[in-house]
Design an enzyme around this catalytic site. Sequence first.
Site, PDB file in Angstrom:
ATOM      1  N   GLY A  10      52.299  64.795  36.801  1.00 52.06           N
ATOM      2  CA  GLY A  10      53.076  64.073  35.727  1.00 52.06           C
ATOM      3  C   GLY A  10      52.510  63.376  34.666  1.00 52.06           C
ATOM      4  O   GLY A  10      52.846  63.449  33.438  1.00 52.06           O
ATOM      5  N   ARG A  11      51.501  62.288  35.136  1.00 50.66           N
ATOM      6  CA  ARG A  11      51.015  61.546  34.176  1.00 50.66           C
ATOM      7  C   ARG A  11      49.931  62.085  33.472  1.00 50.66           C
ATOM      8  O   ARG A  11      49.247  61.660  32.597  1.00 50.66           O
ATOM      9  CB  ARG A  11      50.439  60.343  34.957  1.00 50.66           C
ATOM     10  CG  ARG A  11      49.429  60.499  36.101  1.00 50.66           C
ATOM     11  CD  ARG A  11      49.273  59.689  37.130  1.00 50.66           C
ATOM     12  NE  ARG A  11      48.820  59.577  38.407  1.00 50.66           N
ATOM     13  CZ  ARG A  11      49.269  60.195  39.398  1.00 50.66           C
ATOM     14  NH1 ARG A  11      50.543  60.777  39.406  1.00 50.66           N
ATOM     15  NH2 ARG A  11      48.433  60.689  40.386  1.00 50.66           N
TER      16      ARG A  11
ATOM     17  N   LYS B 195      62.219  55.419  46.863  1.00 52.76           N
ATOM     18  CA  LYS B 195      63.169  56.691  46.273  1.00 52.76           C
ATOM     19  C   LYS B 195      64.063  57.020  47.607  1.00 52.76           C
ATOM     20  O   LYS B 195      65.217  56.960  47.511  1.00 52.76           O
ATOM     21  CB  LYS B 195      62.444  58.058  45.892  1.00 52.76           C
ATOM     22  CG  LYS B 195      61.852  57.778  44.599  1.00 52.76           C
ATOM     23  CD  LYS B 195      61.352  59.441  44.204  1.00 52.76           C
ATOM     24  CE  LYS B 195      60.356  59.287  43.303  1.00 52.76           C
ATOM     25  NZ  LYS B 195      59.923  60.323  42.880  1.00 52.76           N
TER      26      LYS B 195
ATOM     27  N   LYS C 119      59.294  67.945  35.850  1.00 54.25           N
ATOM     28  CA  LYS C 119      58.355  68.966  36.381  1.00 54.25           C
ATOM     29  C   LYS C 119      59.065  69.122  37.799  1.00 54.25           C
ATOM     30  O   LYS C 119      59.130  70.507  38.144  1.00 54.25           O
ATOM     31  CB  LYS C 119      57.202  68.194  36.889  1.00 54.25           C
ATOM     32  CG  LYS C 119      56.060  68.893  37.473  1.00 54.25           C
ATOM     33  CD  LYS C 119      54.840  68.343  37.595  1.00 54.25           C
ATOM     34  CE  LYS C 119      54.193  68.717  38.985  1.00 54.25           C
ATOM     35  NZ  LYS C 119      52.819  68.047  39.101  1.00 54.25           N
TER      36      LYS C 119
ATOM     37  N   HIS D 168      49.506  35.607  21.110  1.00 50.97           N
ATOM     38  CA  HIS D 168      50.567  34.678  21.011  1.00 50.97           C
ATOM     39  C   HIS D 168      51.357  34.678  22.279  1.00 50.97           C
ATOM     40  O   HIS D 168      52.524  34.241  22.367  1.00 50.97           O
ATOM     41  CB  HIS D 168      51.415  34.933  19.605  1.00 50.97           C
ATOM     42  CG  HIS D 168      50.655  34.687  18.461  1.00 50.97           C
ATOM     43  ND1 HIS D 168      50.329  33.387  17.842  1.00 50.97           N
ATOM     44  CD2 HIS D 168      50.061  35.745  17.533  1.00 50.97           C
ATOM     45  CE1 HIS D 168      49.811  33.852  16.756  1.00 50.97           C
ATOM     46  NE2 HIS D 168      49.415  34.990  16.702  1.00 50.97           N
TER      47      HIS D 168
ATOM     48  N   GLU E 200      66.910  59.789  38.211  1.00 53.24           N
ATOM     49  CA  GLU E 200      67.176  59.210  36.881  1.00 53.24           C
ATOM     50  C   GLU E 200      67.185  60.164  35.914  1.00 53.24           C
ATOM     51  O   GLU E 200      68.289  60.220  35.174  1.00 53.24           O
ATOM     52  CB  GLU E 200      65.914  58.346  36.535  1.00 53.24           C
ATOM     53  CG  GLU E 200      65.746  57.064  37.384  1.00 53.24           C
ATOM     54  CD  GLU E 200      64.462  57.492  38.642  1.00 53.24           C
ATOM     55  OE1 GLU E 200      64.669  58.545  39.084  1.00 53.24           O
ATOM     56  OE2 GLU E 200      63.996  56.494  39.003  1.00 53.24           O
TER      57      GLU E 200
ATOM     58  N   GLU F 297      48.906  54.574  39.057  1.00 50.66           N
ATOM     59  CA  GLU F 297      49.636  55.882  39.726  1.00 50.66           C
ATOM     60  C   GLU F 297      48.493  56.787  40.653  1.00 50.66           C
ATOM     61  O   GLU F 297      48.652  57.249  41.629  1.00 50.66           O
ATOM     62  CB  GLU F 297      50.802  56.775  39.278  1.00 50.66           C
ATOM     63  CG  GLU F 297      51.698  57.151  40.167  1.00 50.66           C
ATOM     64  CD  GLU F 297      52.779  57.889  39.332  1.00 50.66           C
ATOM     65  OE1 GLU F 297      52.695  58.785  38.754  1.00 50.66           O
ATOM     66  OE2 GLU F 297      53.888  57.553  39.678  1.00 50.66           O
TER      67      GLU F 297
HETATM   68  O1  F6P Z   1      58.107  58.955  40.908  1.00 51.90           O
HETATM   69  C1  F6P Z   1      57.096  59.176  40.357  1.00 51.90           C
HETATM   70  C2  F6P Z   1      56.797  60.475  39.511  1.00 51.90           C
HETATM   71  O2  F6P Z   1      56.814  61.658  40.540  1.00 51.90           O
HETATM   72  C3  F6P Z   1      55.771  60.496  38.455  1.00 51.90           C
HETATM   73  O3  F6P Z   1      54.588  60.650  39.023  1.00 51.90           O
HETATM   74  C4  F6P Z   1      56.452  61.415  37.632  1.00 51.90           C
HETATM   75  O4  F6P Z   1      55.595  61.534  36.313  1.00 51.90           O
HETATM   76  C5  F6P Z   1      57.887  61.042  37.548  1.00 51.90           C
HETATM   77  O5  F6P Z   1      58.218  60.669  38.671  1.00 51.90           O
HETATM   78  C6  F6P Z   1      58.790  62.066  36.948  1.00 51.90           C
HETATM   79  O6  F6P Z   1      58.902  63.201  37.798  1.00 51.90           O
HETATM   80  P1  F6P Z   1      59.504  64.644  37.185  1.00 51.90           P
HETATM   81  O7  F6P Z   1      58.718  64.996  35.972  1.00 51.90           O
HETATM   82  O8  F6P Z   1      59.434  65.405  38.329  1.00 51.90           O
HETATM   83  O9  F6P Z   1      61.016  64.323  37.081  1.00 51.90           O
END
Ligand code: F6P
Length: 527
Positions: free
Chosen positions: A270-271, A503, A213, A388, A219, A357
Amino acid sequence: MVQWKNLDTLSTYHALFDLKESVDLKSVMSGENGAKRVAEYSVPMACGLAYNFAPKQVDDKVLDGLAALAEEAELTDKYAELYNGAVINTGEKRLVLHQLTRGQLGNDVIADGVNKREFYVSQQKKAAEFARKVHAGEITNAAGEKFTTAVQIGIGGSDLGPRALYIALENWAKANNTLKMEAKFISNVDPDDAAAVLGSIDVAHSLFILVSKSGTTLETLTNESFVKDALEKLGLDPADHMVAVTSETSPLAKNSGYLAAFFMDDYIGGRYSSTSAVGGVVLSLALGPDIYARILDGAAASDKLATNKDIRKNPAMLDALIGVYERNVLGYPATAVLPYSQALSRFPAHLQQADMESNGKSVNRFGEPVNYQTGPVLFGEPGTNGQHSFYQLLHQGTSIVPLQFIGFKDSQIGTDVVIEGSTSQKKLCANVVAQIIAFACGKDDDDKNKYFEGGRPSSIIIGEQLNPESLGSLLSHFENKIMFQGFLWNLNSFDQEGVQLGKLLAKRVLAHETDGALKALADLFEI
Ligand code: F6P
């Protein structure tokens, strides 16, 4: 105008403490009492699901108290504010519009000069058309061959929800001969993740979906380069193999190096983005646009139920209220989500982000500290595997952890065997009902090591089968539950400042701008 007030300023909240000891779960769940409760304490959910809360520490008095709390906290009015386009995300000064990606509950929402429902539908149509062209072989790799695999690159909300939904329906789709493409997911910046996925697929026939987003997540951008590198090493042009999903304002939106680009916007957290293009592209490719549309229908039906003022007709609100009662009145610090469905194996992971979150906060929506507990620690695994593993603590540990079971009468695949007089599916279902009673009623034993105290509350969401509609309903149920809990705790459930500090420090480590313990720890890894 609704009033945004802290939970501890509401008189109906304080009244709940007088009811605290009113339910002895062991006795109310035993014998005929228990049978009556199971029949009575059940609320229909959307798409054939039911929320059964008989094994919770509530009775009619507590339920009346929770109904009064719902009213005083103006829960459904706050929900209406949200879906009518108020700035609910106070921290980031944003609207919260994920419900609009699957239906329209209130007024047209116009933001930035755009009708937002129309915008989300246009992106869905774009993804559906793109997917149909890929399936028909109208969009192919450079050699003119069909793509067979869709690989999502993203993390957090750009991974967990879509991955959980895909896994939830992969075998259902195979059993119904509707699986269009296999889907894979790369999320961790650990190079072993991308390498393992790349090693398991036919890269030349794979379409990569870069999902971010913000377009800035370290990452995801690192994994994009990793994948592009792998494509180039095979003599393939990354631009022929990659699409992007992002917000129109992100740096990715300006990049032309993709086969296609699909958009969401800042009003979809995002979530909460599984029903936007973030989930829509990969799920339309893998499951097909028609199945994806059925997931959206299930979610829309569940969103509609959440508008009901009557807590017995609003399972998400009831679930939320019971959760707050358990957290703030009964004082339980954690909760577990336990699906007796292997297909839901990643659903608890999705809920970990969605819940923690959203409501893992210590300040209210105005940035002022709150004097009460907020979101519980949430974890979970599918049953019977969890039995288990960590159920020992759940049954006999010193903490009481309220449980949220999920179970279905029928399996997704249909193939089964009868061993010792029962099918595997019956064994699975037998286990979940056994657990509910074991937790609630316990067992006497003179040997204290074998004694089960009982009194451990749970609820169960029951359905016929996990299919696209029931899955959509389940997804929305939990989103709305989290939203109602956020309203009760007076939080802004839609930002996530708590993830920023880590971060920032990681960037400093990589830039070698460290001292003290940060430097010493970095040196241990020879960074
Ligand atoms: O680090 C948390 C976060 O901002 C989440 O809320 C989000 O879902 C995720 O990183 C990924 O963000 P993006 O879609 O901007 O890469």
